[in-house]
Design a protein around this motif. Sequence first.
Motif, PDB file in Angstrom:
ATOM      1  N   GLU A  41       0.845  -1.187   0.000  1.00 15.31           N
ATOM      2  CA  GLU A  41       0.000   0.000   0.000  1.00 15.31           C
ATOM      3  C   GLU A  41       0.882   1.240   0.000  1.00 15.31           C
ATOM      4  O   GLU A  41       1.778   1.380   0.832  1.00 15.31           O
ATOM      5  N   LEU A  42       0.635   2.120  -0.962  1.00 20.42           N
ATOM      6  CA  LEU A  42       1.416   3.345  -1.086  1.00 20.42           C
ATOM      7  C   LEU A  42       0.538   4.545  -0.746  1.00 20.42           C
ATOM      8  O   LEU A  42      -0.492   4.776  -1.375  1.00 20.42           O
ATOM      9  N   TYR A  43       0.959   5.294   0.269  1.00 19.44           N
ATOM     10  CA  TYR A  43       0.296   6.559   0.583  1.00 19.44           C
ATOM     11  C   TYR A  43       1.442   7.529   0.832  1.00 19.44           C
ATOM     12  O   TYR A  43       2.229   7.801  -0.056  1.00 19.44           O
ATOM     13  N   PHE A  44       1.590   8.055   2.016  1.00 17.96           N
ATOM     14  CA  PHE A  44       2.759   8.874   2.304  1.00 17.96           C
ATOM     15  C   PHE A  44       3.954   7.993   2.651  1.00 17.96           C
ATOM     16  O   PHE A  44       5.098   8.373   2.467  1.00 17.96           O
ATOM     17  N   LEU A  45       3.676   6.806   3.177  1.00 20.86           N
ATOM     18  CA  LEU A  45       4.715   5.823   3.444  1.00 20.86           C
ATOM     19  C   LEU A  45       4.245   4.483   2.881  1.00 20.86           C
ATOM     20  O   LEU A  45       3.066   4.142   2.992  1.00 20.86           O
ATOM     21  N   PRO A  46       5.154   3.693   2.286  1.00 22.89           N
ATOM     22  CA  PRO A  46       4.744   2.386   1.764  1.00 22.89           C
ATOM     23  C   PRO A  46       4.646   1.367   2.898  1.00 22.89           C
ATOM     24  O   PRO A  46       5.466   1.366   3.824  1.00 22.89           O
ATOM     25  N   VAL A  47       3.661   0.511   2.828  1.00 17.66           N
ATOM     26  CA  VAL A  47       3.453  -0.488   3.872  1.00 17.66           C
ATOM     27  C   VAL A  47       3.103  -1.824   3.228  1.00 17.66           C
ATOM     28  O   VAL A  47       2.216  -1.886   2.358  1.00 17.66           O
ATOM     29  N   ALA A  48       3.796  -2.881   3.643  1.00 15.89           N
ATOM     30  CA  ALA A  48       3.428  -4.232   3.230  1.00 15.89           C
ATOM     31  C   ALA A  48       2.190  -4.627   4.024  1.00 15.89           C
ATOM     32  O   ALA A  48       2.209  -4.623   5.263  1.00 15.89           O
ATOM     33  N   LYS A  49       1.108  -4.928   3.324  1.00 14.29           N
ATOM     34  CA  LYS A  49      -0.195  -5.082   3.983  1.00 14.29           C
ATOM     35  C   LYS A  49      -0.192  -6.150   5.066  1.00 14.29           C
ATOM     36  O   LYS A  49      -0.862  -6.021   6.091  1.00 14.29           O
ATOM     37  N   GLU A  50       0.578  -7.218   4.870  1.00 19.15           N
ATOM     38  CA  GLU A  50       0.620  -8.305   5.858  1.00 19.15           C
ATOM     39  C   GLU A  50       1.895  -8.276   6.696  1.00 19.15           C
ATOM     40  O   GLU A  50       2.168  -9.199   7.459  1.00 19.15           O
ATOM     41  N   GLY A  51       2.696  -7.223   6.532  1.00 20.59           N
ATOM     42  CA  GLY A  51       3.931  -7.116   7.290  1.00 20.59           C
ATOM     43  C   GLY A  51       5.104  -7.872   6.687  1.00 20.59           C
ATOM     44  O   GLY A  51       6.147  -8.018   7.308  1.00 20.59           O
ATOM     45  N   LEU A  52       4.946  -8.364   5.452  1.00 19.72           N
ATOM     46  CA  LEU A  52       5.954  -9.135   4.731  1.00 19.72           C
ATOM     47  C   LEU A  52       6.459 -10.341   5.532  1.00 19.72           C
ATOM     48  O   LEU A  52       7.625 -10.409   5.938  1.00 19.72           O
ATOM     49  N   PRO A  53       5.582 -11.340   5.770  1.00 20.94           N
ATOM     50  CA  PRO A  53       6.062 -12.579   6.412  1.00 20.94           C
ATOM     51  C   PRO A  53       6.992 -13.339   5.474  1.00 20.94           C
ATOM     52  O   PRO A  53       6.706 -13.506   4.294  1.00 20.94           O
ATOM     53  N   LEU A  54       8.127 -13.785   6.005  1.00 15.63           N
ATOM     54  CA  LEU A  54       9.135 -14.488   5.219  1.00 15.63           C
ATOM     55  C   LEU A  54       9.455 -15.846   5.840  1.00 15.63           C
ATOM     56  O   LEU A  54       9.613 -15.959   7.062  1.00 15.63           O
ATOM     57  N   HIS A  55       9.538 -16.885   4.990  1.00 19.09           N
ATOM     58  CA  HIS A  55      10.087 -18.171   5.419  1.00 19.09           C
ATOM     59  C   HIS A  55      11.597 -18.024   5.512  1.00 19.09           C
ATOM     60  O   HIS A  55      12.237 -17.486   4.624  1.00 19.09           O
ATOM     61  N   LEU A  56      12.175 -18.542   6.614  1.00 19.61           N
ATOM     62  CA  LEU A  56      13.619 -18.501   6.793  1.00 19.61           C
ATOM     63  C   LEU A  56      14.204 -19.881   6.549  1.00 19.61           C
ATOM     64  O   LEU A  56      13.778 -20.866   7.168  1.00 19.61           O
ATOM     65  N   ILE A  57      15.175 -19.962   5.668  1.00 24.23           N
ATOM     66  CA  ILE A  57      15.838 -21.213   5.364  1.00 24.23           C
ATOM     67  C   ILE A  57      17.317 -21.035   5.714  1.00 24.23           C
ATOM     68  O   ILE A  57      18.049 -20.307   5.032  1.00 24.23           O
ATOM     69  N   GLY A  58      17.735 -21.643   6.834  1.00 22.87           N
ATOM     70  CA  GLY A  58      19.109 -21.460   7.286  1.00 22.87           C
ATOM     71  C   GLY A  58      20.118 -22.092   6.336  1.00 22.87           C
ATOM     72  O   GLY A  58      19.855 -23.140   5.750  1.00 22.87           O
ATOM     73  N   HIS A  59      21.275 -21.444   6.190  1.00 25.35           N
ATOM     74  CA  HIS A  59      22.328 -21.997   5.342  1.00 25.35           C
ATOM     75  C   HIS A  59      23.010 -23.184   6.064  1.00 25.35           C
ATOM     76  O   HIS A  59      23.236 -23.142   7.276  1.00 25.35           O
ATOM     77  N   LYS A  60      23.350 -24.212   5.294  1.00 27.57           N
ATOM     78  CA  LYS A  60      24.074 -25.338   5.849  1.00 27.57           C
ATOM     79  C   LYS A  60      25.532 -24.941   6.060  1.00 27.57           C
ATOM     80  O   LYS A  60      26.162 -24.356   5.197  1.00 27.57           O
ATOM     81  N   ILE A  61      26.015 -25.224   7.235  1.00 26.26           N
ATOM     82  CA  ILE A  61      27.403 -24.868   7.567  1.00 26.26           C
ATOM     83  C   ILE A  61      28.362 -25.973   7.085  1.00 26.26           C
ATOM     84  O   ILE A  61      28.131 -27.126   7.310  1.00 26.26           O
TER      85      ILE A  61
END
Length: 472
Positions: A452-472
């Motif tokens: 959503e773009l108004y005076f400030l841009p906002v990700a409507k759902e808060g930008l949920p991200l899946h995290l996939i850890g790197h293998k060491i």
Amino acid sequence: MDALLFMSLIAIISMFLFFFFFQKHKANVPPGSSGLPVVGESIKFVLSGPQGFIRERMEKYAQDVFQTSLFGQKMALFCGPQGNKFLFSNQTKSLASWWPLSVRKALFFPEVVESSTDKIASLQHSFMREILKPEALKHYIPVMDSMAREHVESEWAGHEVVKAYSVSKKYTFDLACKLLMSVDDAEHVARLAKYFTLVNTGLFSVPIDLPGTAYSRAIKGGKSVRAELMKIITKRRKDIMENNLEKATRSDYLSRVLLLTDENGDFISEREITNNIIGLLFASYETTSSAITFVLKYLAELPEIYDKVYEEQMEIAKSKKGDLLKWEDIQKMKYSWNVACETLRFIPPALGGFREVVSDFTYAGFTIPKGWKTLWTVHTTHKNPKYFADPETFNPSRFEGKGPVPYTYVPFGGGSRMCPRKEYARLEILVFLHNIVTKFKLKKVNPQENIELYFLPVAKEGLPLHLIGHKI
């Protein structure tokens, strides 16, 4: 009878001359529309979004400057790189800083609400430039990196999904409190952040201060923020006056601004300092966290971009062997910064900036009258194919070499009005990016999430991200 006729003729001629000169002056202002009484075109601005609103009026009225009415103010909206350059270059001549009354009322003490914001802006710029010189910034990088590591460990590690917007806001606000005021008590910072959240969620709502409204909560949140900051500032001044060197010789913004004096040789008041710190915290809380959020969005969406950033960051990480980042490491993050710049072109963290006309001036053949407000905005150039070929394609290579044409890329303003926080923001974004990318690969939970773009841009759902850890 002759005298009466003569007086009537004089009255008619006077009315004709008044009408003629009024119409001439009126016809010389930029083309456009004032919209509805009181609300102007604010509703259309919200419904169309800033990009659509501006594009439509540039096509309908003029490519250089057009008039509208926002925040209950007659406003000239300047377009294109020439318009940006003109406003950035004339701050002290015909223009003064200006923030909408509803924003000032929520954020600042009453004495600022009805007055010009030029003084507060001037104080911020002069001291921010001083404490944000490269030699000062170099000392911030290890602090940023240390706090980013702690943040990733507490807010990211061990989670399958995180909402990037909320956790990045927490990081940027915690860091701002630490660097601006040396405040790092978790409970204290969390309380300040809660009050700021109240302010931000209601700041750009309908400005009706009635119980239960978002704007009323913003007003209350602003009062609480000011009260908390006054306690911190008063205590720090007491430390300095009592010559407590351990506490008084800190290099943060607060300690240095407490030593400022005005033209009469008096120290700057606690209330004025509070107003300044609020302005700086407000910028830190929203704009930088927004930039970080949307950089992560594009890294999650574009694996080929992510892979190049990952390669660059891992090369630096391997060379560090666990040591904290330094200035030299940041200078190696060239591709990562190009990605951040392209993100800021696509989704700028702020609409632009307002000014108040303090004396009539002419631009592009039109008169901009005293009392009007002006607006420069990223949305007249950032997606314009005249300045950026294939503008809807995410292409970090645009920023290689000399980069875009001057005054076309303006997320931080430009010229003498370049935001002094630009370099601070660059460091903050890159340090945070380093700590995320070297730990996780990212995937969006909802690929169709709206921005959503108004005076400030906002990700409507808060930008949920899946995290996939790197293998060491």
